[in-house]
Design an enzyme around this catalytic site. Structure first.
Site, PDB file in Angstrom:
ATOM      1  N   ARG A 208       0.852  -1.206   0.000  1.00 50.01           N
ATOM      2  CA  ARG A 208       0.000   0.000   0.000  1.00 50.01           C
ATOM      3  C   ARG A 208       0.886   1.254   0.000  1.00 50.01           C
ATOM      4  O   ARG A 208       0.564   2.248  -0.632  1.00 50.01           O
ATOM      5  CB  ARG A 208      -0.920   0.023   1.220  1.00 50.01           C
TER       6      ARG A 208
ATOM      7  N   GLN B 167     -11.300   9.941   4.743  1.00 42.39           N
ATOM      8  CA  GLN B 167     -11.233   8.545   5.159  1.00 42.39           C
ATOM      9  C   GLN B 167     -10.035   7.860   4.498  1.00 42.39           C
ATOM     10  O   GLN B 167      -9.793   6.685   4.744  1.00 42.39           O
ATOM     11  CB  GLN B 167     -12.533   7.827   4.775  1.00 42.39           C
ATOM     12  N   ASN B 168      -9.312   8.602   3.651  1.00 40.35           N
ATOM     13  CA  ASN B 168      -8.185   8.025   2.923  1.00 40.35           C
ATOM     14  C   ASN B 168      -6.913   8.107   3.761  1.00 40.35           C
ATOM     15  O   ASN B 168      -6.753   9.010   4.575  1.00 40.35           O
ATOM     16  CB  ASN B 168      -8.004   8.751   1.589  1.00 40.35           C
TER      17      ASN B 168
ATOM     18  N   ASN C 281     -20.075  12.064  -6.545  1.00 40.79           N
ATOM     19  CA  ASN C 281     -19.700  10.652  -6.532  1.00 40.79           C
ATOM     20  C   ASN C 281     -19.989  10.047  -7.907  1.00 40.79           C
ATOM     21  O   ASN C 281     -20.836  10.544  -8.649  1.00 40.79           O
ATOM     22  CB  ASN C 281     -20.512   9.904  -5.452  1.00 40.79           C
TER      23      ASN C 281
ATOM     24  N   GLY D 283     -16.570  11.001  -3.319  1.00 44.77           N
ATOM     25  CA  GLY D 283     -15.888   9.724  -3.442  1.00 44.77           C
ATOM     26  C   GLY D 283     -16.311   8.722  -2.393  1.00 44.77           C
ATOM     27  O   GLY D 283     -15.565   7.805  -2.050  1.00 44.77           O
ATOM     28  N   THR D 284     -17.506   8.897  -1.871  1.00 42.17           N
ATOM     29  CA  THR D 284     -18.045   7.996  -0.849  1.00 42.17           C
ATOM     30  C   THR D 284     -19.553   7.937  -1.060  1.00 42.17           C
ATOM     31  O   THR D 284     -20.142   8.892  -1.562  1.00 42.17           O
ATOM     32  CB  THR D 284     -17.726   8.509   0.575  1.00 42.17           C
TER      33      THR D 284
ATOM     34  N   CYS E 174       3.571   2.334  17.655  1.00 41.83           N
ATOM     35  CA  CYS E 174       3.926   1.136  18.411  1.00 41.83           C
ATOM     36  C   CYS E 174       2.654   0.378  18.774  1.00 41.83           C
ATOM     37  O   CYS E 174       1.611   0.980  19.018  1.00 41.83           O
ATOM     38  CB  CYS E 174       4.690   1.538  19.672  1.00 41.83           C
TER      39      CYS E 174
ATOM     40  N   HIS F 165      -8.874   7.887   9.411  1.00 43.12           N
ATOM     41  CA  HIS F 165      -8.368   6.514   9.471  1.00 43.12           C
ATOM     42  C   HIS F 165      -6.850   6.451   9.529  1.00 43.12           C
ATOM     43  O   HIS F 165      -6.256   5.418   9.231  1.00 43.12           O
ATOM     44  CB  HIS F 165      -8.901   5.714   8.272  1.00 43.12           C
TER      45      HIS F 165
HETATM   46 ZN   LIG Z   1       6.786   1.194  22.003  1.00 38.50          ZN
END
Ligand SMILES: [Zn+2]
Length: 251
Positions: free
Chosen positions: A65, A97-98, A220, A194-195, A123, A115
């Site tokens: 990705r 959301q991208n 859209n 786009g949604t 971590c 997101h």
């Molecule tokens: Zn850590």
């Protein structure tokens, strides 16, 4: 071609972008992915459980990705959003959301990445802040966190994205609410692009916008599943529609 009237200095514009905006730059949507990933489920590669169960598979997926995101370029829709932000300043907010960072590469600054960001890592254990990381982890050994090595079980480095089953940052949701509520009544424009706009959190945002008497727009490729959910619907690519809609010159 319709144009949004944003000339009133009280008017605020909030834009929510989804996978369709990135697809115009060649970023494959999860459903459109080929090869190896067709044989793996979303639970295997896009949940915390799946990652901890097979981090090597998870990192192969997210490394690909990253390659896709770094190979893509912002399209005319991304650029038009950066241009309209330049004009509106703090009267503009972009919520996406991208996870590919294309909005920032086009010049957008007031961006909430619901997101997370594919080109950042964090971590699995400690609360060190996410950090910029475009490295590819396609081979063993996998990266361990160098901050919490004194723990009995130090964390692993993972992509700083929000996986299925993980919550969106409360601070991000609060920032969206605050922006919408600060608009004088009748001076808020909500635009989703786009949604489909009918899945959370997009649907929650449009409900809030409607409660605040906002003008609602959808750009859209496909028509909305709920007719009448948006006041204005423009069918087409955001790269084709945004420049004229915002009254900004492409290029
Ligand atoms: Zn850590």
């Amino acid at each position: 071609m319709q144009t949004l009237d944003l000339s009133d200095p009280q008017t605020r514009l909030i834009v929510l972008t989804g996978a369709g905006t990135s697809a115009e730059s060649g970023i494959p949507t999860y459903r459109a992915m080929n090869g190896l990933w067709r044989t793996h489920s979303i639970q295997e590669v896009a949940t915390a459980y799946g990652f901890l169960n097979d981090p090597a598979l998870g990192w192969r997926f997210y490394s690909e990705r990253r390659v896709d995101a770094l190979a893509a370029s912002p399209n005319a829709g991304h650029v038009a959003l950066a241009d309209i932000e330049e004009r509106l300043g703090d009267r503009f907010l972009l919520v996406t959301q991208n996870i590919d960072g294309l909005h920032q590469r086009a010049g957008s600054r007031r961006v909430i990445e619901l997101h997370g960001n594919l080109l950042h890592s964090r971590c699995t254990v400690c609360d060190r802040p996410p950090f910029a990381d475009d490295r590819l982890y396609q081979e063993l050994p996998l990266p361990l966190c160098e901050v919490c090595t004194d723990r009995a079980a130090p964390g692993m480095i993972r992509p700083a994205v929000v996986w299925f089953g993980e919550a969106i940052q409360g601070a991000d949701m609060a920032r969206v609410e605050k922006f919408m509520e600060s608009a004088p009544r009748g001076h808020l424009v909500f635009l989703a692009a786009g949604t489909s706009g009918v899945v959370t959190p997009a649907s929650a945002f449009v409900e809030d916008a409607k409660r605040l008497a906002a003008a609602t727009w959808l750009v859209n490729l496909e028509p909305p599943e709920n007719v009448g959910y948006f006041q204005n619907v423009l069918l087409g690519a955001s790269g084709a529609i945004f420049p004229a809609l915002f009254g900004v010159t492409p290029g």
